[in-house]
Design an enzyme around this catalytic site. Structure first.
Site, PDB file in Angstrom:
ATOM      1  N   LYS A 291       0.818  -1.619   0.256  1.00 53.52           N
ATOM      2  CA  LYS A 291       0.053  -0.027  -0.142  1.00 53.52           C
ATOM      3  C   LYS A 291       0.826   1.203   0.331  1.00 53.52           C
ATOM      4  O   LYS A 291       1.873   1.176   0.321  1.00 53.52           O
ATOM      5  CB  LYS A 291      -0.734   0.014   1.236  1.00 53.52           C
ATOM      6  CG  LYS A 291      -1.966   1.412   1.464  1.00 53.52           C
ATOM      7  CD  LYS A 291      -3.122   0.453   2.828  1.00 53.52           C
ATOM      8  CE  LYS A 291      -4.098   2.345   2.594  1.00 53.52           C
ATOM      9  NZ  LYS A 291      -4.611   1.267   4.159  1.00 53.52           N
TER      10      LYS A 291
ATOM     11  N   SER B 172     -10.003   1.083   3.483  1.00 60.46           N
ATOM     12  CA  SER B 172      -8.869   1.860   2.382  1.00 60.46           C
ATOM     13  C   SER B 172      -7.495   1.492   1.059  1.00 60.46           C
ATOM     14  O   SER B 172      -7.010   2.154   0.695  1.00 60.46           O
ATOM     15  CB  SER B 172      -8.346   3.134   3.011  1.00 60.46           C
ATOM     16  OG  SER B 172      -7.636   2.474   3.809  1.00 60.46           O
TER      17      SER B 172
ATOM     18  N   SER C 225      -9.656  -1.306   7.534  1.00 60.97           N
ATOM     19  CA  SER C 225      -9.342  -0.837   5.973  1.00 60.97           C
ATOM     20  C   SER C 225      -8.843  -2.740   4.945  1.00 60.97           C
ATOM     21  O   SER C 225      -8.063  -2.325   3.979  1.00 60.97           O
ATOM     22  CB  SER C 225      -8.343   0.041   5.734  1.00 60.97           C
ATOM     23  OG  SER C 225      -8.903   1.363   6.279  1.00 60.97           O
TER      24      SER C 225
HETATM   25  N1  GLN Z   1     -13.025   2.652   6.298  1.00 61.80           N
HETATM   26  C1  GLN Z   1     -12.656   3.494   7.532  1.00 61.80           C
HETATM   27  C2  GLN Z   1     -11.918   4.966   7.843  1.00 61.80           C
HETATM   28  O1  GLN Z   1     -12.284   6.008   6.413  1.00 61.80           O
HETATM   29  C3  GLN Z   1     -11.304   2.780   8.307  1.00 61.80           C
HETATM   30  C4  GLN Z   1     -10.289   2.917   7.328  1.00 61.80           C
HETATM   31  C5  GLN Z   1      -9.258   2.541   7.608  1.00 61.80           C
HETATM   32  O2  GLN Z   1      -8.647   1.433   8.229  1.00 61.80           O
HETATM   33  N2  GLN Z   1      -7.792   2.493   6.942  1.00 61.80           N
HETATM   34  O3  GLN Z   1     -11.535   5.508   8.904  1.00 61.80           O
END
Ligand code: GLN
Length: 462
Positions: free
Chosen positions: A57, A132, A156
């Site tokens: 990532k 994400s 995420s």
């Molecule tokens: N979807 C969650 C957020 O927007 C989790 C994101 C993550 O785990 N990086 O913060």
């Protein structure tokens, strides 16, 4: 096969994925692949991951490619050092082949918030891969790489793994060094792994876990052992938290979970009803704690220390900050910084931030009570629905936040959790989640491997 041959094949697949418009990668090059392959082939001893191509990532820093976090504010930024996981994976023989697209600063659940365009779901271009870490998930699901690293602050990796039909494993907080993971919510952030099988993901985790003097939140315990998959689940009590099986659960998800429960029974595991009453508050709690920490962490992007600088009138430092941050951060990141600053401000700290910290402790206590009550693992759906359509939730942040309703609570509690594919509904993958007590990652992976063997991940459930 030589690593050179593997790298060549991966290059062809990366190019094909790009040509198909997946938009899953932000940086990779044939020259970079050759360098990785030469390094792997030259290694004197074949490591545990010898020649294995792995994508990262784009919030994990490397010296040989940019690290942008999917943001304009870090466009072209190259780190002066490698993340600990980068050093450890290379030491085990892995080839780090690409940096994957992501929601800007890992804020999002669909990878539509990348400044460099949305990632397409590999099975349906009109749908999202989740987020994400959507780029990493899509690369594994499309067969470009056997494994990829993502990051988890609140789900995420598990959520996109579920949407894309691959395995996603979040280790215990403190198990894997975050040195070189760009900070979002420091009390929550974890590096996590996508794989096509539980065993692949476990091997990658095993190679990169363990104490790191450069990250004081890693615990001084031996690295994770790669567990031997269980052949049955006899003697294991698996809790079904009733709050995670609401009456309005998507029928495909509900049908898939029935199949998983039947599989656990067949394997000799004992299913028990449990309650995690405070999980209902996980999303609102997360959306106070995570933005508060993000507002603090993202203060460092000021146009002076990192990335491009957008100068205002000469000599006006305030204008420099405002222009750089105003143009560099996208709308969702700005929203998080505003919310985070608000909940930490003097007049609201007690009402929001302090209260959220208390609720977070209750949420963690629920898990501790369930495990203390004799439950070895918890089983839940990973997401309330299969992958949604692109654009469906972009105008409604709260709807987007609710995509994480089943994955947030375990993040707030710092527990290990994973998602495995357990069926499809109208062709779209569905994931089941296992959650384990802190530092019982091995138990969770061994049980998941047993379930993985008997549940047909590609079977249509209704
Ligand atoms: N979807 C969650 C957020 O927007 C989790 C994101 C993550 O785990 N990086 O913060």
């Amino acid at each position: 096969m030589s690593a050179v041959a593997v790298a060549k094949a991966v290059g062809d697949r990366l190019a094909a994925a790009e040509a198909a418009g997946l938009n899953a990668t932000l940086h990779w090059s044939r020259a970079g692949l050759e360098a990785e392959a030469a390094r792997a082939d030259a290694a004197p001893v074949a490591g545990a991951l010898a020649g294995m191509p792995i994508a990262l990532k784009d919030n994990i820093v490397t010296t040989d490619a940019p690290t942008t976090c999917g943001s304009r504010i870090l466009e072209g930024y190259v780190s002066p050092y490698d993340a600990t996981v980068v050093r450890r994976l290379r030491a085990a023989g892995a080839m780090l082949v690409a940096k994957a697209n992501m929601d800007e600063f890992a804020m999002g659940s669909s990878t539509e918030h990348s400044a460099f365009g949305r990632v397409r779901h590999p099975l349906d271009k009109d749908r999202v891969p989740g987020g994400s870490s959507g780029g990493s998930a899509a690369l594994v699901a499309a067969g470009v790489v056997p494994a990829a690293l993502g990051s988890e602050t609140g789900g995420s990796v598990r959520q996109p793994a579920s949407f894309c039909g691959v395995v996603g494993v979040k280790p215990s907080y403190g198990r894997v060094s975050r040195y070189g993971l760009v900070a979002f919510g420091s009390s929550l952030d974890c590096i996590a792994v996508f794989g096509r099988t539980v065993d692949d993901a476990a091997r990658v985790l095993g190679a990169m876990s363990g104490y790191d003097p450069l990250d004081s939140t890693t615990l001084d315990r031996p690295p994770m052992a790669v567990p031997t998959p269980l052949t049955d689940l006899r003697g294991l009590r698996i809790g079904l938290p009733r709050e995670y099986f609401p009456a309005d659960l998507h029928p495909g998800v509900a049908a898939a979970m029935e199949r998983v429960k039947a599989a656990v029974n067949r394997l000799g595991g004992q299913l028990v009803d449990v309650s995690l009453p405070n999980s209902a508050f996980a999303v609102p709690t997360y959306y106070i704690v995570a933005p508060a920490e993000a507002a603090a962490n993202l203060a460092r992007y000021d146009g002076v220390r990192y990335g491009p600088r957008k100068a205002g009138p000469a000599g006006d430092i305030r204008a420099l900050y405002q222009t750089t941050r105003g143009q560099g951060f996208g709308a969702e990141v700005q929203r998080r910084i505003l919310v985070g600053t608000y909940v930490l401000s003097a007049g609201y700290y007690d009402a929001y931030y302090r209260k959220a910290q208390r609720v977070r402790a209750r949420i963690a206590d629920d898990f501790l009570s369930a495990f203390a009550g004799g439950v070895d693992l918890l089983l839940t759906p990973t997401t309330p629905t299969p992958a949604f359509r692109a654009g469906e939730k972009t105008e409604d942040p709260v709807a987007m936040y609710l995509a994480d309703i089943f994955v947030c609570a375990s993040s707030l509690a710092g527990l290990p959790a994973l998602s495995i594919p357990v069926g499809r509904s109208e062709g779209l993958p569905i994931g089941a989640q296992l959650i384990a007590p802190h530092f019982e990652d091995e138990r969770m992976l061994a049980a998941a491997a047993a379930i993985e063997r008997v549940v047909a991940a590609d079977a249509e459930v209704r």
